[in-house]
Write a protein that holds these residues in place. Structure first.
Motif, PDB file in Angstrom:
ATOM      1  N   ARG A  86       9.545  -3.474   6.185  1.00  0.00           N
ATOM      2  CA  ARG A  86      10.045  -2.264   5.530  1.00  0.00           C
ATOM      3  C   ARG A  86       9.342  -1.008   6.046  1.00  0.00           C
ATOM      4  NH1 ARG A  86      10.282  -3.991   0.334  1.00  0.00           N
ATOM      5  NH2 ARG A  86      12.508  -4.281   0.521  1.00  0.00           N
ATOM      6  N   HIS A  87       8.077  -1.122   6.412  1.00  0.00           N
ATOM      7  CA  HIS A  87       7.283   0.030   6.845  1.00  0.00           C
ATOM      8  C   HIS A  87       6.795  -0.184   8.277  1.00  0.00           C
ATOM      9  CE1 HIS A  87       7.339   0.836   2.584  1.00  0.00           C
ATOM     10  NE2 HIS A  87       6.733  -0.320   2.361  1.00  0.00           N
ATOM     11  N   LEU A 122       0.812  -1.216   0.000  1.00  0.00           N
ATOM     12  CA  LEU A 122       0.000   0.000   0.000  1.00  0.00           C
ATOM     13  C   LEU A 122       0.846   1.266   0.000  1.00  0.00           C
ATOM     14  CD1 LEU A 122      -2.645  -1.050   2.673  1.00  0.00           C
ATOM     15  CD2 LEU A 122      -2.944  -0.975   0.192  1.00  0.00           C
ATOM     16  N   LEU A 123       2.090   1.145   0.403  1.00  0.00           N
ATOM     17  CA  LEU A 123       2.940   2.327   0.531  1.00  0.00           C
ATOM     18  C   LEU A 123       3.925   2.518  -0.615  1.00  0.00           C
ATOM     19  CD1 LEU A 123       3.653   2.034   4.339  1.00  0.00           C
ATOM     20  CD2 LEU A 123       2.108   3.622   3.206  1.00  0.00           C
ATOM     21  N   CYS A 124       4.527   1.438  -1.093  1.00  0.00           N
ATOM     22  CA  CYS A 124       5.597   1.604  -2.077  1.00  0.00           C
ATOM     23  C   CYS A 124       5.378   0.829  -3.375  1.00  0.00           C
ATOM     24  CB  CYS A 124       6.940   1.207  -1.470  1.00  0.00           C
ATOM     25  SG  CYS A 124       7.104  -0.557  -1.134  1.00  0.00           S
ATOM     26  N   ASN A 125       4.305   0.061  -3.434  1.00  0.00           N
ATOM     27  CA  ASN A 125       3.926  -0.690  -4.641  1.00  0.00           C
ATOM     28  C   ASN A 125       4.859  -1.860  -4.970  1.00  0.00           C
ATOM     29  OD1 ASN A 125       1.689  -0.785  -6.363  1.00  0.00           O
ATOM     30  ND2 ASN A 125       2.890  -0.015  -8.065  1.00  0.00           N
ATOM     31  N   GLU A 139       2.850   3.801   9.779  1.00  0.00           N
ATOM     32  CA  GLU A 139       2.770   4.166   8.358  1.00  0.00           C
ATOM     33  C   GLU A 139       1.636   3.416   7.674  1.00  0.00           C
ATOM     34  OE1 GLU A 139       7.073   5.062   6.530  1.00  0.00           O
ATOM     35  OE2 GLU A 139       6.932   3.109   7.530  1.00  0.00           O
ATOM     36  N   LEU A 140       1.543   2.127   7.945  1.00  0.00           N
ATOM     37  CA  LEU A 140       0.489   1.313   7.324  1.00  0.00           C
ATOM     38  C   LEU A 140      -0.891   1.723   7.818  1.00  0.00           C
ATOM     39  CD1 LEU A 140       2.353  -2.075   7.457  1.00  0.00           C
ATOM     40  CD2 LEU A 140       1.584  -0.908   5.379  1.00  0.00           C
ATOM     41  N   GLN A 141      -1.037   1.959   9.116  1.00  0.00           N
ATOM     42  CA  GLN A 141      -2.330   2.379   9.660  1.00  0.00           C
ATOM     43  C   GLN A 141      -2.775   3.714   9.069  1.00  0.00           C
ATOM     44  OE1 GLN A 141      -1.376   2.210  13.842  1.00  0.00           O
ATOM     45  NE2 GLN A 141      -2.430   0.247  14.082  1.00  0.00           N
ATOM     46  N   THR A 142      -1.831   4.619   8.908  1.00  0.00           N
ATOM     47  CA  THR A 142      -2.142   5.924   8.328  1.00  0.00           C
ATOM     48  C   THR A 142      -2.635   5.770   6.903  1.00  0.00           C
ATOM     49  OG1 THR A 142      -0.538   7.022   9.755  1.00  0.00           O
ATOM     50  CG2 THR A 142      -1.187   8.195   7.743  1.00  0.00           C
ATOM     51  N   ARG A 143      -1.946   4.960   6.119  1.00  0.00           N
ATOM     52  CA  ARG A 143      -2.346   4.751   4.719  1.00  0.00           C
ATOM     53  C   ARG A 143      -3.704   4.074   4.621  1.00  0.00           C
ATOM     54  NH1 ARG A 143      -3.654   6.412   0.298  1.00  0.00           N
ATOM     55  NH2 ARG A 143      -3.345   5.067  -1.504  1.00  0.00           N
ATOM     56  N   ILE A 144      -3.942   3.084   5.455  1.00  0.00           N
ATOM     57  CA  ILE A 144      -5.235   2.392   5.458  1.00  0.00           C
ATOM     58  C   ILE A 144      -6.353   3.367   5.815  1.00  0.00           C
ATOM     59  CG2 ILE A 144      -6.615   0.644   6.659  1.00  0.00           C
ATOM     60  CD1 ILE A 144      -3.914  -0.983   6.800  1.00  0.00           C
ATOM     61  N   SER A 145      -6.106   4.250   6.782  1.00  0.00           N
ATOM     62  CA  SER A 145      -7.096   5.266   7.150  1.00  0.00           C
ATOM     63  C   SER A 145      -7.379   6.206   5.989  1.00  0.00           C
ATOM     64  CB  SER A 145      -6.618   6.071   8.360  1.00  0.00           C
ATOM     65  OG  SER A 145      -6.617   5.265   9.505  1.00  0.00           O
TER      66      SER A 145
END
Length: 62
Positions: free
Chosen positions: A37-38, A23-26, A42-48
């Motif tokens: 890596r993340h 979800l962050l770097c493809n 970072e992952l929670q922020t992107r999911i939100s």
């Protein structure tokens, strides 16, 4: 269909689907998860962000 005694996990390749992307770097999601890596934050922020864009009543616009 899973038969008794022959249980196994199904994968995306069983259905001719591409590998999941991060979800962050493809990159391939499995590689990012394996190497951590993340950060969780970072992952929670992107999911939100994805959730907000998809389900906010204004279409994610602020």
């Amino acid at each position: 269909m899973v038969h008794a005694g022959n249980a196994r996990a199904l994968s995306r390749s069983d259905f001719q689907m591409p590998v999941r992307k991060c979800l962050l770097c493809n990159r391939e999601a499995k590689d990012c998860a394996r190497s951590r890596r993340h950060s969780v934050l970072e992952l929670q922020t992107r999911i939100s962000e994805i959730y907000t864009a998809e389900f906010d009543s204004d279409g994610g616009r602020q």
